[in-house]
Design a protein around this motif. Structure first.
Motif, PDB file in Angstrom:
ATOM      1  N   GLU B  19       0.843  -1.212   0.000  1.00  0.00           N
ATOM      2  CA  GLU B  19       0.000   0.000   0.000  1.00  0.00           C
ATOM      3  C   GLU B  19       0.876   1.260   0.000  1.00  0.00           C
ATOM      4  O   GLU B  19       0.577   2.243  -0.675  1.00  0.00           O
ATOM      5  CB  GLU B  19      -0.934   0.001   1.214  1.00  0.00           C
ATOM      6  CG  GLU B  19      -2.011  -1.075   1.144  1.00  0.00           C
ATOM      7  CD  GLU B  19      -2.821  -1.210   2.427  1.00  0.00           C
ATOM      8  OE1 GLU B  19      -3.693  -2.085   2.471  1.00  0.00           O
ATOM      9  OE2 GLU B  19      -2.591  -0.436   3.386  1.00  0.00           O
ATOM     10  N   MET B  20       1.960   1.209   0.759  1.00  0.00           N
ATOM     11  CA  MET B  20       2.858   2.373   0.811  1.00  0.00           C
ATOM     12  C   MET B  20       3.568   2.582  -0.527  1.00  0.00           C
ATOM     13  O   MET B  20       3.871   3.711  -0.897  1.00  0.00           O
ATOM     14  CB  MET B  20       3.865   2.219   1.957  1.00  0.00           C
ATOM     15  CG  MET B  20       3.225   2.463   3.321  1.00  0.00           C
ATOM     16  SD  MET B  20       4.444   2.610   4.650  1.00  0.00           S
ATOM     17  CE  MET B  20       4.767   0.888   5.025  1.00  0.00           C
ATOM     18  N   ARG B  25       4.304   6.020  -5.196  1.00  0.00           N
ATOM     19  CA  ARG B  25       4.268   6.271  -6.637  1.00  0.00           C
ATOM     20  C   ARG B  25       3.274   7.383  -6.966  1.00  0.00           C
ATOM     21  O   ARG B  25       3.523   8.216  -7.831  1.00  0.00           O
ATOM     22  CB  ARG B  25       3.888   4.999  -7.392  1.00  0.00           C
ATOM     23  CG  ARG B  25       4.897   3.866  -7.213  1.00  0.00           C
ATOM     24  CD  ARG B  25       4.829   2.876  -8.371  1.00  0.00           C
ATOM     25  NE  ARG B  25       5.503   1.618  -8.052  1.00  0.00           N
ATOM     26  CZ  ARG B  25       6.813   1.463  -7.995  1.00  0.00           C
ATOM     27  NH1 ARG B  25       7.609   2.492  -8.215  1.00  0.00           N
ATOM     28  NH2 ARG B  25       7.345   0.284  -7.704  1.00  0.00           N
ATOM     29  N   GLY B  26       2.153   7.405  -6.245  1.00  0.00           N
ATOM     30  CA  GLY B  26       1.131   8.423  -6.498  1.00  0.00           C
ATOM     31  C   GLY B  26       1.540   9.810  -6.030  1.00  0.00           C
ATOM     32  O   GLY B  26       0.966  10.811  -6.454  1.00  0.00           O
ATOM     33  N   LEU B 118      -1.782  11.585  -0.664  1.00  0.00           N
ATOM     34  CA  LEU B 118      -0.442  12.159  -0.589  1.00  0.00           C
ATOM     35  C   LEU B 118       0.004  12.577  -1.976  1.00  0.00           C
ATOM     36  O   LEU B 118      -0.023  11.778  -2.910  1.00  0.00           O
ATOM     37  CB  LEU B 118       0.515  11.088  -0.039  1.00  0.00           C
ATOM     38  CG  LEU B 118       1.948  11.496   0.278  1.00  0.00           C
ATOM     39  CD1 LEU B 118       1.985  12.433   1.477  1.00  0.00           C
ATOM     40  CD2 LEU B 118       2.781  10.248   0.572  1.00  0.00           C
ATOM     41  N   ARG B 119       0.413  13.841  -2.124  1.00  0.00           N
ATOM     42  CA  ARG B 119       0.815  14.303  -3.450  1.00  0.00           C
ATOM     43  C   ARG B 119       1.683  15.546  -3.366  1.00  0.00           C
ATOM     44  O   ARG B 119       1.442  16.432  -2.554  1.00  0.00           O
ATOM     45  CB  ARG B 119      -0.439  14.635  -4.265  1.00  0.00           C
ATOM     46  CG  ARG B 119      -0.137  14.747  -5.728  1.00  0.00           C
ATOM     47  CD  ARG B 119      -1.374  14.784  -6.575  1.00  0.00           C
ATOM     48  NE  ARG B 119      -0.944  15.121  -7.917  1.00  0.00           N
ATOM     49  CZ  ARG B 119      -0.455  14.231  -8.772  1.00  0.00           C
ATOM     50  NH1 ARG B 119      -0.375  12.974  -8.428  1.00  0.00           N
ATOM     51  NH2 ARG B 119      -0.054  14.595  -9.966  1.00  0.00           N
ATOM     52  N   ILE B 155      -6.122   2.017   2.969  1.00  0.00           N
ATOM     53  CA  ILE B 155      -6.640   3.112   2.148  1.00  0.00           C
ATOM     54  C   ILE B 155      -6.123   3.015   0.714  1.00  0.00           C
ATOM     55  O   ILE B 155      -6.897   3.040  -0.234  1.00  0.00           O
ATOM     56  CB  ILE B 155      -6.225   4.481   2.737  1.00  0.00           C
ATOM     57  CG1 ILE B 155      -6.739   4.635   4.163  1.00  0.00           C
ATOM     58  CG2 ILE B 155      -6.696   5.624   1.833  1.00  0.00           C
ATOM     59  CD1 ILE B 155      -8.235   4.786   4.280  1.00  0.00           C
ATOM     60  N   PHE B 156      -4.817   2.906   0.562  1.00  0.00           N
ATOM     61  CA  PHE B 156      -4.219   2.831  -0.770  1.00  0.00           C
ATOM     62  C   PHE B 156      -4.298   1.392  -1.270  1.00  0.00           C
ATOM     63  O   PHE B 156      -4.163   0.443  -0.491  1.00  0.00           O
ATOM     64  CB  PHE B 156      -2.756   3.301  -0.724  1.00  0.00           C
ATOM     65  CG  PHE B 156      -2.608   4.756  -0.375  1.00  0.00           C
ATOM     66  CD1 PHE B 156      -2.607   5.727  -1.367  1.00  0.00           C
ATOM     67  CD2 PHE B 156      -2.495   5.171   0.947  1.00  0.00           C
ATOM     68  CE1 PHE B 156      -2.490   7.074  -1.051  1.00  0.00           C
ATOM     69  CE2 PHE B 156      -2.374   6.511   1.279  1.00  0.00           C
ATOM     70  CZ  PHE B 156      -2.369   7.475   0.270  1.00  0.00           C
ATOM     71  N   ALA B 157      -4.516   1.236  -2.573  1.00  0.00           N
ATOM     72  CA  ALA B 157      -4.540  -0.112  -3.149  1.00  0.00           C
ATOM     73  C   ALA B 157      -3.141  -0.714  -3.034  1.00  0.00           C
ATOM     74  O   ALA B 157      -2.149   0.001  -3.132  1.00  0.00           O
ATOM     75  CB  ALA B 157      -4.965  -0.023  -4.608  1.00  0.00           C
ATOM     76  N   ALA B 158      -3.075  -1.997  -2.837  1.00  0.00           N
ATOM     77  CA  ALA B 158      -1.771  -2.658  -2.717  1.00  0.00           C
ATOM     78  C   ALA B 158      -1.137  -2.781  -4.098  1.00  0.00           C
ATOM     79  O   ALA B 158      -1.779  -3.243  -5.037  1.00  0.00           O
ATOM     80  CB  ALA B 158      -1.944  -4.038  -2.078  1.00  0.00           C
TER      81      ALA B 158
END
Lengths: 253, 318
Positions: B19-20, B25-26, B118-119, B155-158
């Motif tokens: 997920e991290m 990457r995002g 996060l961005r 929360i974030f997709a794996a």
């Protein structure tokens, strides 16, 4: 010994909070001393009640209204209070510098703060204070005993809980289950009004947050609220619910 | 570089690591995504991590056999400083959130806790996180050469592992002696999927009546659904269930696709741990219980009668 208890004034769990101009407004909220912080104060009082020669100092950082939270802490039994007046929002890392300076000035050897206070949902203050002081930390404690300059207790970790011992000085964060905080009695509330409450100004601490809040919105997710009544036929209600979950929500097979 | 500190349990990389990677990457920050694996005997973990990142750093030493906030923070801060990491991503677990502030202080970095977004936006890193017992979503900005971020689990997709493995490098760090003596440990054992990784959670409150009631109703339904088991603070305090299963302000925060609350009234502290679930189902005797305010579906009635009927009606997963 001196015990420093850091406290926050937060909205009561049931209080209404609102958003105004992209920030949380507490104008209509009932504000209280965070129960998360009461556990630490109660523990300090219990150490003193059990015979530890401790002076208990409570500290808060924030606008004028924080004085009420400090008076509540004094009414519970703290000896004196320090209010660092600040209108400036500080994140946990910046705030930790303020708490550290107070701890050094007061020569505290034990610091308590709540594990995660109900306003900023942050866990960071205790650990940041410990790091700046070069002290060990124990977070999320649910049992504590003091003796021979050392603390023994138990705290929650990722996959269960751990028993520990640690020599003072140390920073401890607290949580529900550690103890049952006492209620302030009327005589003690009266007495608290005469206790020392020292004012300091944030400007003298020269801190600045590296993080700022730029927007806030209420988490309002509309829920379907299809509530069935079991009444005399719980089986039929269960069947209807299972059917809804299967065909409408599509969350079960 | 972007430094991710791997979390793992029982010899396997946790989902939070993948997920991290997605969060990293995002974030649109330049530099290789690097996973740091800390521990003792972690070669298998490092091999798993190598399929997720551009490079893997490994610090494998008996001194790290046991997690402690002081040693973990020292190791992470050292590697982050040497590698000039712009972002340091740490899991939003209990341990991650207790050692990450030390890393931020050591690096004189900013700390963003428990982020859900996060961005990079120009010169700042912008993130979102929940506050006020998860009733508010705040957008925050950090402006610093280094930023420590804890990432909220689930929360974030794996990120999917690639077929190729990235290069691994051994690192060497001088570690402090932990000053806390651990004198005992109670580990919560469960054969079920972990709470923060589960798509479906069945949770029980006081309304199940007893530890036995919890086993029959909550565990019974969870087993039928292949779900994780959660509990309220009251149930944990009563000793019916282990702390590891607690959902809420002082327990875990979860965001499954389906959350079934059995005999839970819905104190705000509990709601803060689960109110982001996709679909919420409540079964409770009291029609005025606050849990019904946040429920998509529910039944007002006796859990002792309703839940066994549901268990009977639901097909066991293959």
């Amino acid at each position: 010994m001196k015990i420093l208890v850091y406290v926050r004034q937060v909205p009561d769990a049931e209080a209404s909070i609102a958003i105004a101009n992209g920030a949380v407004s507490l104008a209509a909220a009932k504000l209280v001393l965070d129960t998360m912080d009461e556990y630490g104060l109660e523990q300090a009082l219990r150490f003193r009640d059990a015979g530890a020669p401790a002076e208990i100092i409570v500290a808060a950082v924030g606008p004028a209204r924080n004085e009420e939270a400090l008076r509540s802490a004094l009414a519970m039994g703290a000896d004196r209070a320090i209010h660092v007046e600040s209108e400036q929002p500080l994140d946990a890392i910046a705030l930790s510098s303020v708490v550290v300076e107070l701890a050094r000035k007061e020569e505290a050897t034990l610091i308590f703060c709540g594990g995660r206070q109900a306003d900023w949902d942050s866990d960071a203050l205790g650990a940041a204070v410990a790091e700046r002081l070069g002290w060990p930390q124990l977070t999320w404690t649910n049992h504590l005993e003091l003796g021979g300059g050392q603390l023994a207790g138990r705290h929650d970790v990722d996959d269960g809980n751990e028993s520990f011992t640690v020599a003072l000085p140390a920073v401890i964060t607290t949580q529900q289950g550690l103890n049952d905080p006492r209620y302030a009695t009327l005589p003690n509330i009266m007495k608290a009004k005469k206790k020392e409450l020292r004012k300091e100004q944030i400007a003298s601490f020269q801190v600045k947050s590296k993080v700022k809040t730029v927007a806030a919105e209420m988490q309002t997710r509309t829920r379907l609220r299809k509530i069935l009544q079991a009444k005399d036929d719980p089986r039929a209600a269960a069947a209807q619910l299972v059917e809804l979950l299967r065909t409408e929500a599509k969350v079960i097979a | 570089m972007i430094l991710i500190v791997a979390e793992y349990a029982n010899g396997k990389l946790s989902k939070s690591a993948a997920e991290m990677v997605t969060a990293a990457r995002g974030a649109a920050v330049n530099g290789p995504v690097t996973i740091l694996v800390l521990g003792s005997g972690v070669a298998a973990i490092a091999a798993e991590a190598a399929r997720l990142a551009e490079q893997v750093l490994v610090l494998d030493t008996p001194a790290l056999a046991q997690y402690s906030p002081e040693t973990w923070a020292a190791a992470v801060a050292f590697v982050a400083a040497e590698g000039e990491a712009k972002l340091i991503l740490i899991g939003g677990s209990r341990s991650g959130r207790e050692y990450s502030p030390r890393v931020a202080v050591k690096l004189n970095a900013a700390l963003l806790e428990d982020v859900i977004q996060l961005r990079q936006e120009g010169a700042v890193i912008r993130a979102q996180r929940y506050t006020y017992l998860a009733r508010v979503t705040e957008t925050v900005e950090a402006n610093a050469p280094q930023i420590v971020v804890t990432v909220k689990p689930g929360i974030f997709a794996a990120a999917q592992p690639s077929a190729e493995s990235a290069e691994q490098f051994d690192v060497d760090v001088e570690l402090p002696q932990p000053r806390v003596q651990v004198t005992g440990k109670t580990k919560s054992q469960t054969a079920r999927i972990s709470l923060v990784e589960a798509d479906t959670i069945v949770s029980g409150g006081r309304g199940v009546g007893s530890a036995e009631g919890f086993a029959t109703l909550v565990e019974g339904l969870a087993d039928k659904l292949g779900a994780a088991v959660g509990a309220t603070r009251a149930v944990v305090d009563a000793g019916w269930r282990p702390y590891a299963e607690q959902v809420g302000q002082t327990g875990k925060t979860v965001q499954p696709k389906l959350y079934i609350a059995v005999g839970i009234s819905g104190a705000v502290q509990h709601l803060s741990g689960m109110n982001k679930a996709g679909t919420i189902v409540a079964i409770n005797r009291d029609a005025d219980a606050p849990i019904f305010q946040v429920a998509d579906y529910g039944i007002v009635g006796d859990v002792q009668q309703i839940v066994p009927a549901m268990i009977e009606l639901i097909a066991k997963p293959d």
